[in-house]
Write a protein that holds these residues in place. Structure first.
Motif, mmCIF file in Angstrom:
data_model
loop_
_atom_site.group_PDB
_atom_site.id
_atom_site.type_symbol
_atom_site.label_atom_id
_atom_site.label_comp_id
_atom_site.label_asym_id
_atom_site.label_seq_id
_atom_site.Cartn_x
_atom_site.Cartn_y
_atom_site.Cartn_z
ATOM 1 N N PRO B 422 0.941 -1.338 0.127
ATOM 2 C CA PRO B 422 0.039 0.056 -0.017
ATOM 3 C C PRO B 422 0.839 1.412 0.074
ATOM 4 O O PRO B 422 0.825 1.995 1.011
ATOM 5 N N LEU B 423 1.651 1.332 -1.025
ATOM 6 C CA LEU B 423 2.478 2.448 -1.145
ATOM 7 C C LEU B 423 1.736 3.814 -0.899
ATOM 8 O O LEU B 423 2.321 4.831 -0.035
ATOM 9 N N LEU B 424 0.715 4.129 -1.704
ATOM 10 C CA LEU B 424 0.078 5.539 -1.901
ATOM 11 C C LEU B 424 -0.522 5.673 -0.498
ATOM 12 O O LEU B 424 -0.723 6.896 -0.099
ATOM 13 N N ASP B 425 -1.143 4.692 0.176
ATOM 14 C CA ASP B 425 -1.766 4.999 1.332
ATOM 15 C C ASP B 425 -0.703 5.584 2.387
ATOM 16 O O ASP B 425 -1.093 6.565 2.857
ATOM 17 N N TYR B 426 0.450 5.058 2.277
ATOM 18 C CA TYR B 426 1.506 5.842 3.562
ATOM 19 C C TYR B 426 1.969 6.865 2.873
ATOM 20 O O TYR B 426 2.528 7.747 3.731
ATOM 21 N N ILE B 427 2.111 7.022 1.612
ATOM 22 C CA ILE B 427 2.639 8.436 1.076
ATOM 23 C C ILE B 427 1.636 9.386 1.345
ATOM 24 O O ILE B 427 2.168 10.497 1.889
ATOM 25 N N ARG B 428 0.523 9.223 1.030
ATOM 26 C CA ARG B 428 -0.589 9.953 1.677
ATOM 27 C C ARG B 428 -0.615 10.736 3.034
ATOM 28 O O ARG B 428 -0.367 11.641 3.343
ATOM 29 N N LEU B 429 -0.279 9.544 3.759
ATOM 30 C CA LEU B 429 -0.086 9.657 5.290
ATOM 31 C C LEU B 429 0.978 10.686 5.742
ATOM 32 O O LEU B 429 0.907 11.633 6.351
ATOM 33 N N GLY B 430 2.212 10.533 4.907
ATOM 34 C CA GLY B 430 3.285 11.206 4.819
ATOM 35 C C GLY B 430 3.006 12.568 4.549
ATOM 36 O O GLY B 430 3.650 13.466 5.191
ATOM 37 N N LYS B 431 2.415 12.796 3.262
ATOM 38 C CA LYS B 431 2.120 14.132 2.803
ATOM 39 C C LYS B 431 1.200 14.782 3.724
ATOM 40 O O LYS B 431 1.678 16.103 4.116
ATOM 41 N N THR B 432 0.205 14.258 4.335
ATOM 42 C CA THR B 432 -0.547 15.126 5.244
ATOM 43 C C THR B 432 -0.026 15.404 6.424
ATOM 44 O O THR B 432 0.208 16.571 6.677
ATOM 45 N N THR B 433 0.856 14.387 7.007
ATOM 46 C CA THR B 433 1.550 14.806 8.282
ATOM 47 C C THR B 433 2.653 15.910 8.037
ATOM 48 O O THR B 433 2.880 16.880 8.930
ATOM 49 N N VAL B 434 3.473 15.728 6.779
ATOM 50 C CA VAL B 434 4.393 16.763 6.296
ATOM 51 C C VAL B 434 3.709 18.083 6.137
ATOM 52 O O VAL B 434 4.358 19.203 6.835
ATOM 53 N N GLY B 435 2.721 17.804 5.459
ATOM 54 C CA GLY B 435 1.948 19.250 5.124
ATOM 55 C C GLY B 435 1.594 19.941 6.560
ATOM 56 O O GLY B 435 1.752 21.219 6.705
ATOM 57 N N LYS B 436 1.271 19.209 7.572
ATOM 58 C CA LYS B 436 0.893 20.041 9.004
ATOM 59 C C LYS B 436 2.150 20.481 9.342
ATOM 60 O O LYS B 436 2.055 21.645 9.969
ATOM 61 N N ILE B 437 3.149 19.693 9.276
ATOM 62 C CA ILE B 437 4.473 20.395 9.992
ATOM 63 C C ILE B 437 5.007 21.609 9.084
ATOM 64 O O ILE B 437 5.260 22.616 10.021
ATOM 65 N N ILE B 438 4.708 21.607 7.874
ATOM 66 C CA ILE B 438 5.125 22.625 7.171
ATOM 67 C C ILE B 438 4.317 24.039 7.688
ATOM 68 O O ILE B 438 4.758 24.932 7.988
#
Lengths: 334, 443, 295
Positions: B422-438
């Motif tokens: 489930p590559l994209l599932d986790y990448i999406r999770l990474g994106k949302t979290t990184v987005g929040k951090i930024i």
């Protein structure tokens, strides 16, 4: 509608690849070389191959079931592939008990001790092969002569490989042109009519397998082509610097394990870099180390060591060699 | 050699089952559910309350910020309530629910079928009229169109690219629209060109739609500056950045908008909506929706009023098949699986795809064999396997330095992964979290 | 032969001596002067490095404790009360006794109570599912059941109940570090006062939907009827967005609300059985036992 419908994030379709398909694809690609091996070495080749595959699969099953305690997944074909590659890397008259030890080291140490499929840093078949080479140097370097299909398992007549003869000759102060007289011609080497490890002899069969894997998009061209090219270029330079000390580049790429190593061992997905740039560095490294060992080292053949050494560099290559990101090439024409 | 983008890409089975079925008008719904958030950005503020009588085309919710869009009633009737309702996003969000009575249009809307070629409005008036009509990108991203028509200060648009790629398998809404409303669409393109002040427009169409390429090329002969660019079939060519690369061979730098390279991309459906808004004074109240799937009896394309429940369209296409395992709003690569058949059609619904039981299930996840296929198919030049690992291990800093934010979520990596990870599932999770951090860092 | 040995020993010894001298001076040069109390304080902390105090590990917390002028706001949830008192005494502060807390799961949407409406088939991580869907049941607030809280717990104080699909907190092991609270994307887990004899009353639901919607999705949802608010003699219950909340600082554990709740959404924990007029002696003893362990 009284059934629950699935919800899941996108994408909702999957492509044609699967681990099984890839593994069995490589096994299929190895079949021409196996056929060549049986043709030249006879029943010994069949016995070694079957024992190797059976013991690899058995060890994988036992380790998964009793040591790691997971559901054994031997049907994914990876153990079969390891077994086949291990068999290809040993002489066809190797005693059965040595093959079984090799399989145990390949699967147990080379693969399972790191966590199984996908976790191993080194090519399992090569780990087994190098272990056997160091532990049982006599048996591992008694190469049977290619006497044809009807040769029995035990009645093989042994003799040195072309590379072995070259190394020995040079050590004794002979010149390359002298040694070359009783060494198979380039054509013979291309078909595989020479002594050596079971699977490495026939460049033709291996190239057929390469074409099949390219067609099925199992591997890309980068590693095999660059690796062979590097060996060719490096030995070419050495040869033209001193033709009496160093053999012809064509001789180098057709003998020994270069073809087998380049097409099937170095391209092992788990232990090779992830992107083309990294693959090129990896392949060049293997080529250079192979030639260094062959020309200046103690062993006549060095591709196994070269691949294992470069395997160790793969994590660092993956870390520092990145594919070019989209948007890096700025506006066209600027 | 046909043009295409260079990096990565996959070619999923096309399955354009409904390509030959002409667009038919869907029946009016009995109850229309019009969500207030049908676009990217802030949800609109409702202007009506329970008991109000509305007409077709009447504005019912007003844009509530810079990135937001107006919403109009697609039906006539009485407002039953304004309430949180499950929509295709998978969450309950506020929506206006209207009991439909008759089909009573506002008088100022020109309902005639005549094609009006003359563009009388000025560039500014066009932008205003597009904004008032609540037009958003109809390709699926639903970004408000009027914002794209006003480039930020210091940037100028040089070229307009119309996205007729429809690279998602199964979907044929844009394809049919290009065939049936080609002329209107090209006029819409001219309107967009006028609003942007550009004199060159390309319509990018993938080569699996030769009829549309031919049809539009013929029409474009009469319109100066509009040109059809046939493209090689490759997913995700409909991605904005990929399309720009394919058509005019420019790469939009990471983290910037297409205007950075002088390009503006609009969907062909948006061009048609713009034509209707500017020439006919008709706000965005309907769109083309493909109902498709291998088990669907008659895969079809409908012209649907916004707010129509999905089930009504599926019924019109032959009913819900017995072996339905999953329903997807949008295409199979980027669409969203809907959790109920009652969710309404919104401005961003390009299709509803029905999978049978076996297609609906994901395959079993196996260990990564580091084959590198995800890296080679990523159109953004990322390394999905490593992004997934970082997200799994919650290593957000590394996720950011590996350019996770560049991911366009096209799903090529997961599509191609032999281990079905489930590559994209986790990448999406990474994106949302990184987005929040930024975002928290920038505050 | 012997001379070789002597040479070897002498040269290696000299090399060792040289290295020792260099190391000594380097160590002097780069010496970090640190308050020795930090080491001492760290030794008094549990060393779990759970982050429950809000500092990076026990060392970070020890530094903060030593630096702080007033440690009343700093609390290690893992240390028992005596431990914190000892630290306060050591550092010369007045000991403030923090109320012991414990994590509670505010969702009782078991597989039986809350019927599935869909079947989620994506990556099994609560954060991933919650970012894309409200959940695969009618309730968009409840537990998703992938157990990220359990993974986050460093004290083995949680497990997933396979029958209910909900996380369970083992009270004896819970130290209220808050890792599960932070891990839950649905904000279901709350740290509440452990209460006298570990007795607690709380609303085991966080559904803010209107009554009918909530009830349809889950049999034991809080429907926001407000009966508990009316019956509470201590004004401990508030009703916001169709959801009752019991303020654990005001609640006196009278249990009137528990009886009043029509959907049994209000849970009582560790109370003796209601019907029996006098609690059975062994139950009391058991409770006392746990109580003493906690104190």
């Amino acid at each position: 509608m009284n059934r629950l419908i699935n919800i899941s994030p996108s994408p909702h379709v999957a492509g044609e690849y699967s681990v099984k398909k890839i593994m069995y694809g490589v096994v299929l690609a190895l079949l021409p070389a196996l056929a060549a091996s049986v043709y030249f070495f006879g029943t010994g080749a069949i016995i070694v191959t079957l024992v190797s595959i059976a013991s690899c699969v058995a060890f994988e099953y036992l380790i998964q079931k009793f040591i790691i305690k997971t559901t054994p997944k031997i049907s994914d074909g990876s153990a079969i592939l390891t077994g086949l590659l291990l068999a290809f890397n040993v002489p066809s008259n190797l005693p059965i008990w040595i093959i079984i030890i090799g399989a145990l080291i390949s699967i147990g140490v080379g693969k399972m001790s790191f966590g199984g499929l996908g976790q191993n840093p080194f090519n399992p078949a090569l780990v087994g092969r190098v272990f056997l080479l160091i532990s049982f140097p006599v048996q591992m370097t008694s190469w049977p002569k290619p006497l044809g299909f009807l040769t029995g398992y035990t009645d093989a007549v042994t003799g040195p490989t072309a590379l072995g003869k070259l190394k020995e000759g040079i050590m004794n102060g002979e010149t390359v042109s002298n040694i070359m007289q009783d060494i198979p011609s380039h054509m013979e080497a291309f078909y595989g009519h020479m002594g050596g490890s079971m699977g490495e002899i026939s460049a033709l069969a291996l190239i057929l397998g390469f074409a099949f894997m390219l067609y099925r998009k199992i591997i890309t061209w980068h590693i095999p082509v660059i690796l062979v090219g590097t060996v060719f270029a490096f030995t070419g330079i050495l040869h033209f610097a001193n033709p009496e000390q160093f053999a012809h580049p064509v001789f180098h790429i057709l003998t020994g394990g270069v073809m087998l190593g380049a097409i099937f061992m170095a391209t092992d997905m788990v232990t090779s870099p992830m992107n083309p740039k990294g693959m090129i560095i990896f392949a060049v490294g293997i080529g250079v180390i192979t030639v260094l060992i062959r020309s200046f080292g103690a062993y006549p053949e060095g591709i196994s060591f070269a691949i294992l050494i470069m395997n160790a560099f793969v994590p660092i290559i993956n870390k520092y060699v990145k594919p070019s990101r989209f948007g890096e090439e700025v506006k066209n024409g600027q | 050699m046909l043009k295409t983008f260079k990096k990565g890409g996959v070619h999923p089975a096309e399955n354009k089952l409904s390509a030959n079925s002409a667009i038919t008008m869907a029946e009016l719904p009995k109850i229309a559910t019009i969500p207030l958030g049908q676009h990217i950005g802030a949800p609109a503020t409702p202007l009506v309350k329970k008991g109000d009588v509305v007409k077709v085309g009447q504005i019912v919710a007003q844009s509530s910020g810079f990135v937001s869009a107006n919403i109009h009633s697609s039906v006539s009737g009485t407002v039953a309530k304004v309430e949180d309702t499950l929509d295709s996003t998978g969450f309950k969000r506020p929506a206006i629910i209207i009991n439909v009575e008759g089909d009573d249009w506002l008088e100022e809307i020109d309902q005639s079928k005549d094609i009006k070629k003359e563009i009388s409005l000025s560039a500014e008036d066009i932008k205003k009229s597009v904004q008032n009509a609540g037009i958003v990108g109809l390709g699926g991203a639903t970004f408000p169109t009027h914002i794209k028509l006003s480039p930020p200060p210091g940037k100028t648009a040089e070229v307009l690219i119309l996205n007729g790629v429809e690279c998602e398998p199964y979907l044929t809404a844009d394809h049919r629209l290009m065939l049936e409303k080609g002329e209107e669409m090209v006029i819409g393109t001219k309107i967009l060109m006028k609003a942007l002040g550009v004199n060159k427009a390309f319509i990018g169409i993938e080569n699996n739609k030769p009829d549309a390429i031919k049809h539009l090329s013929d029409i474009c002969k009469n319109y100066e500056g509009v040109e059809v660019t046939p493209l090689k079939v490759k997913y995700p060519q409909g991605g904005e950045k990929q399309l720009i690369k394919a058509v005019i061979n420019r790469e939009v730098p990471s983290g910037t908008l297409p205007i950075e390279v002088g390009a503006v991309v609009h969907n062909v459906g948006t061009a048609f909506a713009v034509y209707e808004a500017v020439q006919k004074n008709k706000p965005l109240i309907e769109r083309v929706v493909t109902i498709t799937g291998k088990s669907v009896k008659t895969p079809s394309n409908f012209m649907v009023r916004i707010g129509t429940p999905t089930i009504q369209l599926i019924e019109a296409a032959g009913g819900v098949p017995d072996d339905t395992g999953k329903m997807v709003s949008g295409g199979p690569m980027m669409g969203k699986a809907i959790s109920s058949v009652d969710v309404p059609i919104t401005k961003g619904s390009s299709g509803v795809l029905i999978f049978n039981n076996t297609e609906a299930r994901r395959r079993e996840v196996e260990p990564c064999i580091r084959c590198g296929k995800c890296v080679s198919v990523c159109p953004m030049g990322l390394e999905p396997y490593i992004l997934m690992t970082f997200a799994e291990k919650q290593m957000w800093e590394e996720t950011e330095t590996e350019s996770a934010m560049d991911c366009i979520e096209c799903g090529s990596c997961m599509f191609t992964c032999p281990a079905d990870r489930p590559l994209l599932d986790y990448i999406r999770l990474g994106k949302t979290t990184v987005g929040k951090i930024i975002r928290s860092r920038n505050q | 032969m012997s001379i070789t040995i002597v040479y070897t020993i002498v040269s290696l010894g000299a090399l060792g001596l040289l290295a020792a001298i260099i190391l000594y001076f380097v160590a002097q040069k780069f010496k970090v002067i640190e308050d020795p109390r930090i080491d001492e304080t760290e030794g008094m902390l549990p060393g779990a490095n759970c982050g429950g105090c809000g500092f990076p590990g026990c060392r970070g917390f020890a530094e903060a404790l030593v630096k702080a002028d007033n440690i009343s706001k700093l609390n290690c949830p893992v240390s028992d009360a005596a431990g914190m008192v000892a630290i306060a005494n050591y550092l010369g502060h007045e000991a403030v006794k923090a109320t012991p807390k414990v994590a509670v799961v505010r969702c009782n949407g078991t597989c039986e109570n809350r019927q599935k409406t869909n079947n989620y088939d994506g990556a099994t991580l609560c954060t991933i599912e919650s970012a894309l869907y409200a959940g695969d049941t009618g309730c968009s607030y409840g537990c998703l059941g992938h157990g990220e809280c359990v993974d986050a717990c460093a004290f083995d104080a949680m497990y997933m109940d396979a029958d209910t699909g909900l996380p369970v907190i083992i009270e004896d092991k819970c130290v209220a570090c808050g890792a599960c609270v932070a891990a839950c994307p649905k904000d279901i887990i709350e740290l509440r006062n452990a209460g006298p004899k570990s007795r607690r009353i709380f609303v085991s639901c966080i559904n803010e939907d209107k009554g009918g919607v909530a009830r349809k999705a889950c049999k034991v949802a809080c429907i926001g009827c407000g009966k508990c608010v009316k019956v509470c003699p201590f004004e401990a219950i508030t009703l916001v967005n169709n959801l009752a909340y019991i303020d654990y600082n005001k609640c006196k554990l009278c249990r009137k609300c528990v009886l009043e709740c029509p959907t049994a959404a209000i849970h009582e924990l560790n109370f003796p059985p209601k019907k029996a007029p006098a609690p059975k002696p062994e139950v009391v003893a058991e409770n006392k036992g746990t109580d003493e362990k906690k104190a």
